[in-house]
Scaffold this active site. Structure first.
Site, PDB file in Angstrom:
ATOM      1  N   GLU A  17      -6.020   9.776  20.772  1.00  0.00           N
ATOM      2  CA  GLU A  17      -5.446   9.195  21.993  1.00  0.00           C
ATOM      3  C   GLU A  17      -5.619   7.673  22.009  1.00  0.00           C
ATOM      4  O   GLU A  17      -6.461   7.118  21.310  1.00  0.00           O
ATOM      5  CB  GLU A  17      -6.150   9.765  23.235  1.00  0.00           C
ATOM      6  CG  GLU A  17      -6.126  11.292  23.295  1.00  0.00           C
ATOM      7  CD  GLU A  17      -6.518  11.856  24.649  1.00  0.00           C
ATOM      8  OE1 GLU A  17      -6.537  11.094  25.635  1.00  0.00           O
ATOM      9  OE2 GLU A  17      -6.816  13.068  24.698  1.00  0.00           O
ATOM     10  N   TYR A  47      -9.924  27.128  32.007  1.00  0.00           N
ATOM     11  CA  TYR A  47      -9.070  26.084  32.592  1.00  0.00           C
ATOM     12  C   TYR A  47      -8.226  26.516  33.788  1.00  0.00           C
ATOM     13  O   TYR A  47      -7.740  25.670  34.531  1.00  0.00           O
ATOM     14  CB  TYR A  47      -8.196  25.437  31.513  1.00  0.00           C
ATOM     15  CG  TYR A  47      -6.883  26.131  31.211  1.00  0.00           C
ATOM     16  CD1 TYR A  47      -6.865  27.304  30.463  1.00  0.00           C
ATOM     17  CD2 TYR A  47      -5.672  25.596  31.646  1.00  0.00           C
ATOM     18  CE1 TYR A  47      -5.666  27.929  30.167  1.00  0.00           C
ATOM     19  CE2 TYR A  47      -4.476  26.223  31.353  1.00  0.00           C
ATOM     20  CZ  TYR A  47      -4.468  27.386  30.617  1.00  0.00           C
ATOM     21  OH  TYR A  47      -3.279  28.001  30.326  1.00  0.00           O
ATOM     22  N   ARG A  62     -11.441  24.450  22.208  1.00  0.00           N
ATOM     23  CA  ARG A  62     -10.252  25.193  22.655  1.00  0.00           C
ATOM     24  C   ARG A  62     -10.579  26.595  23.159  1.00  0.00           C
ATOM     25  O   ARG A  62      -9.858  27.124  24.027  1.00  0.00           O
ATOM     26  CB  ARG A  62      -9.242  25.302  21.505  1.00  0.00           C
ATOM     27  CG  ARG A  62      -8.750  23.972  20.983  1.00  0.00           C
ATOM     28  CD  ARG A  62      -8.050  23.149  22.032  1.00  0.00           C
ATOM     29  NE  ARG A  62      -7.557  21.884  21.498  1.00  0.00           N
ATOM     30  CZ  ARG A  62      -7.113  20.894  22.233  1.00  0.00           C
ATOM     31  NH1 ARG A  62      -7.092  20.994  23.557  1.00  0.00           N
ATOM     32  NH2 ARG A  62      -6.693  19.788  21.680  1.00  0.00           N
ATOM     33  N   THR A  72     -17.058  12.376  24.050  1.00  0.00           N
ATOM     34  CA  THR A  72     -15.830  11.598  23.924  1.00  0.00           C
ATOM     35  C   THR A  72     -16.214  10.362  23.130  1.00  0.00           C
ATOM     36  O   THR A  72     -17.201   9.708  23.469  1.00  0.00           O
ATOM     37  CB  THR A  72     -15.305  11.165  25.316  1.00  0.00           C
ATOM     38  OG1 THR A  72     -15.125  12.329  26.129  1.00  0.00           O
ATOM     39  CG2 THR A  72     -13.980  10.421  25.205  1.00  0.00           C
ATOM     40  N   HIS A  81       3.224  16.845  22.405  1.00  0.00           N
ATOM     41  CA  HIS A  81       1.952  17.567  22.532  1.00  0.00           C
ATOM     42  C   HIS A  81       2.048  18.619  23.645  1.00  0.00           C
ATOM     43  O   HIS A  81       1.633  19.763  23.460  1.00  0.00           O
ATOM     44  CB  HIS A  81       0.815  16.590  22.815  1.00  0.00           C
ATOM     45  CG  HIS A  81      -0.500  17.254  23.071  1.00  0.00           C
ATOM     46  ND1 HIS A  81      -1.186  17.946  22.094  1.00  0.00           N
ATOM     47  CD2 HIS A  81      -1.250  17.362  24.203  1.00  0.00           C
ATOM     48  CE1 HIS A  81      -2.309  18.443  22.618  1.00  0.00           C
ATOM     49  NE2 HIS A  81      -2.374  18.105  23.897  1.00  0.00           N
ATOM     50  N   LYS A 128     -14.341  19.831  27.674  1.00  0.00           N
ATOM     51  CA  LYS A 128     -13.964  18.442  27.408  1.00  0.00           C
ATOM     52  C   LYS A 128     -15.099  17.455  27.614  1.00  0.00           C
ATOM     53  O   LYS A 128     -15.006  16.329  27.144  1.00  0.00           O
ATOM     54  CB  LYS A 128     -12.818  18.050  28.363  1.00  0.00           C
ATOM     55  CG  LYS A 128     -11.525  18.812  28.147  1.00  0.00           C
ATOM     56  CD  LYS A 128     -10.731  18.203  27.024  1.00  0.00           C
ATOM     57  CE  LYS A 128      -9.333  18.773  26.994  1.00  0.00           C
ATOM     58  NZ  LYS A 128      -8.504  18.093  25.979  1.00  0.00           N
ATOM     59  N   ASP A 171     -10.773  12.503  22.290  1.00  0.00           N
ATOM     60  CA  ASP A 171     -11.122  13.389  23.406  1.00  0.00           C
ATOM     61  C   ASP A 171     -11.436  14.773  22.823  1.00  0.00           C
ATOM     62  O   ASP A 171     -10.599  15.669  22.820  1.00  0.00           O
ATOM     63  CB  ASP A 171      -9.930  13.452  24.384  1.00  0.00           C
ATOM     64  CG  ASP A 171     -10.188  14.378  25.553  1.00  0.00           C
ATOM     65  OD1 ASP A 171     -11.345  14.493  25.978  1.00  0.00           O
ATOM     66  OD2 ASP A 171      -9.206  14.987  26.042  1.00  0.00           O
ATOM     67  N   ASP A 203      -8.134  11.415  31.962  1.00  0.00           N
ATOM     68  CA  ASP A 203      -7.379  11.655  30.743  1.00  0.00           C
ATOM     69  C   ASP A 203      -5.995  12.220  31.076  1.00  0.00           C
ATOM     70  O   ASP A 203      -5.884  13.266  31.722  1.00  0.00           O
ATOM     71  CB  ASP A 203      -8.144  12.622  29.837  1.00  0.00           C
ATOM     72  CG  ASP A 203      -7.606  12.609  28.421  1.00  0.00           C
ATOM     73  OD1 ASP A 203      -7.254  11.517  27.928  1.00  0.00           O
ATOM     74  OD2 ASP A 203      -7.529  13.677  27.806  1.00  0.00           O
ATOM     75  N   ARG A 233       1.465  29.736  25.727  1.00  0.00           N
ATOM     76  CA  ARG A 233       2.325  30.631  26.513  1.00  0.00           C
ATOM     77  C   ARG A 233       3.525  31.049  25.664  1.00  0.00           C
ATOM     78  O   ARG A 233       4.668  30.718  25.963  1.00  0.00           O
ATOM     79  CB  ARG A 233       2.802  29.901  27.793  1.00  0.00           C
ATOM     80  CG  ARG A 233       1.666  29.475  28.718  1.00  0.00           C
ATOM     81  CD  ARG A 233       2.168  28.760  29.973  1.00  0.00           C
ATOM     82  NE  ARG A 233       2.879  27.513  29.650  1.00  0.00           N
ATOM     83  CZ  ARG A 233       2.284  26.344  29.413  1.00  0.00           C
ATOM     84  NH1 ARG A 233       0.970  26.239  29.462  1.00  0.00           N
ATOM     85  NH2 ARG A 233       2.991  25.271  29.129  1.00  0.00           N
ATOM     86  N   GLN A 248     -12.003  26.067  26.603  1.00  0.00           N
ATOM     87  CA  GLN A 248     -10.895  25.590  27.449  1.00  0.00           C
ATOM     88  C   GLN A 248      -9.970  26.742  27.865  1.00  0.00           C
ATOM     89  O   GLN A 248      -9.587  26.857  29.023  1.00  0.00           O
ATOM     90  CB  GLN A 248     -10.104  24.522  26.683  1.00  0.00           C
ATOM     91  CG  GLN A 248      -8.994  23.848  27.478  1.00  0.00           C
ATOM     92  CD  GLN A 248      -8.293  22.748  26.662  1.00  0.00           C
ATOM     93  OE1 GLN A 248      -8.682  22.447  25.527  1.00  0.00           O
ATOM     94  NE2 GLN A 248      -7.273  22.162  27.239  1.00  0.00           N
ATOM     95  N   GLU A 308      -2.706  21.810  17.068  1.00  0.00           N
ATOM     96  CA  GLU A 308      -1.295  21.766  16.678  1.00  0.00           C
ATOM     97  C   GLU A 308      -1.150  21.808  15.153  1.00  0.00           C
ATOM     98  O   GLU A 308      -0.285  22.503  14.618  1.00  0.00           O
ATOM     99  CB  GLU A 308      -0.637  20.485  17.208  1.00  0.00           C
ATOM    100  CG  GLU A 308      -0.499  20.432  18.716  1.00  0.00           C
ATOM    101  CD  GLU A 308      -0.212  19.019  19.201  1.00  0.00           C
ATOM    102  OE1 GLU A 308      -1.172  18.254  19.424  1.00  0.00           O
ATOM    103  OE2 GLU A 308       0.977  18.669  19.347  1.00  0.00           O
ATOM    104  N   THR A 331      -3.252  13.392  24.090  1.00  0.00           N
ATOM    105  CA  THR A 331      -3.025  13.535  22.649  1.00  0.00           C
ATOM    106  C   THR A 331      -1.649  12.999  22.261  1.00  0.00           C
ATOM    107  O   THR A 331      -0.644  13.364  22.877  1.00  0.00           O
ATOM    108  CB  THR A 331      -3.109  15.026  22.266  1.00  0.00           C
ATOM    109  OG1 THR A 331      -4.324  15.541  22.783  1.00  0.00           O
ATOM    110  CG2 THR A 331      -3.059  15.221  20.767  1.00  0.00           C
ATOM    111  N   GLU A 373      -8.798  15.135  19.737  1.00  0.00           N
ATOM    112  CA  GLU A 373      -7.508  14.707  20.285  1.00  0.00           C
ATOM    113  C   GLU A 373      -7.391  13.210  20.034  1.00  0.00           C
ATOM    114  O   GLU A 373      -8.238  12.430  20.484  1.00  0.00           O
ATOM    115  CB  GLU A 373      -7.412  15.017  21.782  1.00  0.00           C
ATOM    116  CG  GLU A 373      -7.328  16.513  22.055  1.00  0.00           C
ATOM    117  CD  GLU A 373      -6.967  16.849  23.505  1.00  0.00           C
ATOM    118  OE1 GLU A 373      -7.244  16.031  24.393  1.00  0.00           O
ATOM    119  OE2 GLU A 373      -6.392  17.940  23.718  1.00  0.00           O
TER     120      GLU A 373
HETATM  121 MN    MN Z   1      -7.134  14.667  25.980  1.00  0.00          MN
END
Ligand code: MN
Length: 445
Positions: free
Chosen positions: A217, A260, A253, A273, A148, A269, A249, A141, A157, A256, A390, A376, A215
């Site tokens: 995609e 991550y 969150r 899917t 995105h 993830k 996907d 992916d 961040r 993640q 988002e 995404t 997501e």
């Molecule tokens: Mn993705």
């Protein structure tokens, strides 16, 4: 492959009347491939082609001796449970089969005398059960939308003045996904359990994800692969792509955010899917090829191995995406799904040709039926985002629904519906169909 030919002629109509209706996803100019069966588990899964609201059973057509030469070899590669043998054959075979299917299904063609025979080989889509159309050996992916990537940087961040990581404009970023949990549209999504740690918590805890997201995609199926240690040039990338579909996907969150670093997504993830069942070939996309993303002044040029005038000129794909949500209450009250994000794939920073070339550039071997996600797809403005992370800005801006309900992340019973299509002046609209799945609480299906 990117050339227009007789199969794209906007004047073509099919004798399958539903294919000619305005707004149909599967007119005769499309002819996407899928795997189906019509009569429950007693019947075998096999390849078919979508035309209007029908599926042409390729195996049944073979029995009636409707193909010859390369088209016949390609048709024979569609008779199994997976389309990998067709994907392995390459463009000459795909084109021959497409050309023959176009002849067989067009109105006023030379095949009028065969129509009764062909009619016997049609299966109404409403009676069909669809399957994941390939044995997906590997799933990768990408992260190709600059919008995105920027939004996720701003959310994750917030104190960093540069939301985009310094590598983004130089290297197509990706993670290796997992193929075992890829399912076809219509199957449910089980909310994952997992470990997470809220920013204000002292220690992590384990439980159902509270930040379940989708997501939106584009999915890409690899055609003929490459040998280990044998990368291909970017101008050969077309030869390695069979076709495209819609990919959700699913992402947790909260899981993640905790897991991550430093190796990237893992359990956030790989719990589910979902993909749409019909693969639109690259050849069908020819009328909708467009300029690659216009890099603003000051952005670096892609390194030579990712750069080519042909990809610059026509490596973009003009595909509209629309993602909707329908909650359990909306279903009960008969309220239509609400569109949360509408966007276009042509605005992604990296083309599918750059992604596939980059993937093999280190000598990694790709195989027929391998599957790549675009990442995404998000536009710049609210209303154009391809994830609820988002759309609700990490839960800070709840989304209002017509029932008075609000959403920050997905709740059990919510159904996520993704649609995609291509539309432009001088061409017949073609659709990728839809990818839908309903969220269920943790536990067996
Ligand atoms: Mn993705």
């Amino acid at each position: 492959m990117s050339q227009l030919n007789g199969t794209h002629d906007p004047a073509l109509k099919s004798w399958v009347k539903s294919a000619n209706e305005a707004g149909a996803d599967f007119p005769i100019q499309n002819l996407p491939f899928g795997v189906f069966r019509a009569n429950g588990p007693e019947e075998y899964m096999r390849g078919g082609v979508a035309i209007g609201d029908q599926i042409l059973d390729i195996d049944a057509c073979l029995d009636k001796d409707l193909f010859e030469g390369a088209a016949k070899e390609a048709a024979q590669a569609c008779t199994g449970l997976y389309l990998n043998p067709l994907m392995a054959l390459g463009g000459r075979y795909w084109s021959a089969l497409r050309a023959r299917l176009s002849e067989l299904l067009r109105e006023g063609g030379a095949e009028a005398d065969l129509r009764d025979t062909l009619r016997e080989s049609l299966v109404p889509m409403v009676d069909a059960e669809m399957a994941v159309p390939a044995q997906i050996g590997d799933f990768t992916d990408f992260f190709s939308s600059v919008n995105h990537a920027t939004h996720m940087g701003m959310i994750n961040r917030p104190d960093n003045p540069n939301p985009l990581m310094p590598n983004f404009k130089h290297v197509p970023i990706a993670y290796h996904g997992r193929s075992s949990s890829i399912r076809v549209s219509g199957e449910p999504t089980i909310r994952p359990m997992g470990q997470s740690k809220a920013p204000d918590a002292d220690s992590p805890s384990f439980g159902p994800s509270k930040r379940l997201d989708y997501e939106t995609e584009l999915g890409i199926f690899v055609g003929p692969g490459n040998n280990l240690g044998a990368p291909f040039a970017i101008d050969e990338a077309e030869d390695h792509i069979f076709g495209i579909n819609i990919l959700n996907d699913w992402s947790a969150r909260d899981i993640q955010g905790w897991e991550y670093q430093p190796l990237g997504p893992f359990l956030a993830k790989n719990f589910a899917t979902h993909i749409s069942p019909w693969i639109v070939t690259l050849e069908a996309m020819a009328p909708f090829r467009t300029h690659a993303y216009n890099r603003p002044d000051g952005d670096p040029a892609p390194l030579p191995y990712l750069s080519s005038p042909a990809v610059e000129e026509a490596g973009g794909l003009d595909i509209r995406f629309e993602t909707s949500i329908q909650t359990a209450r909306m279903r009960t009250e008969g309220v239509a799904p609400q569109v949360i994000g509408a966007t276009n794939f042509k605005d992604t920073y990296w083309t599918i040709f750059q992604m596939v070339t980059h993937h093999a550039s280190n000598g990694c071997d790709l195989h027929p039926g391998d599957y790549l996600g675009s990442g995404t797809i998000s536009g710049q403005e609210p209303g154009q985002f391809g994830s609820i992370m988002e759309a609700s800005w990490a839960g800070q801006r709840p989304i209002e629904l017509p029932t008075g309900e609000t959403r920050t992340f997905l709740e059990d019973g919510d159904e996520v519906i993704m649609r995609a299509w291509c539309e432009k002046e001088g061409a017949v609209r073609i659709g990728l169909g839809e990818c839908r799945s309903k969220v269920k609480p943790p536990g067996p299906i």
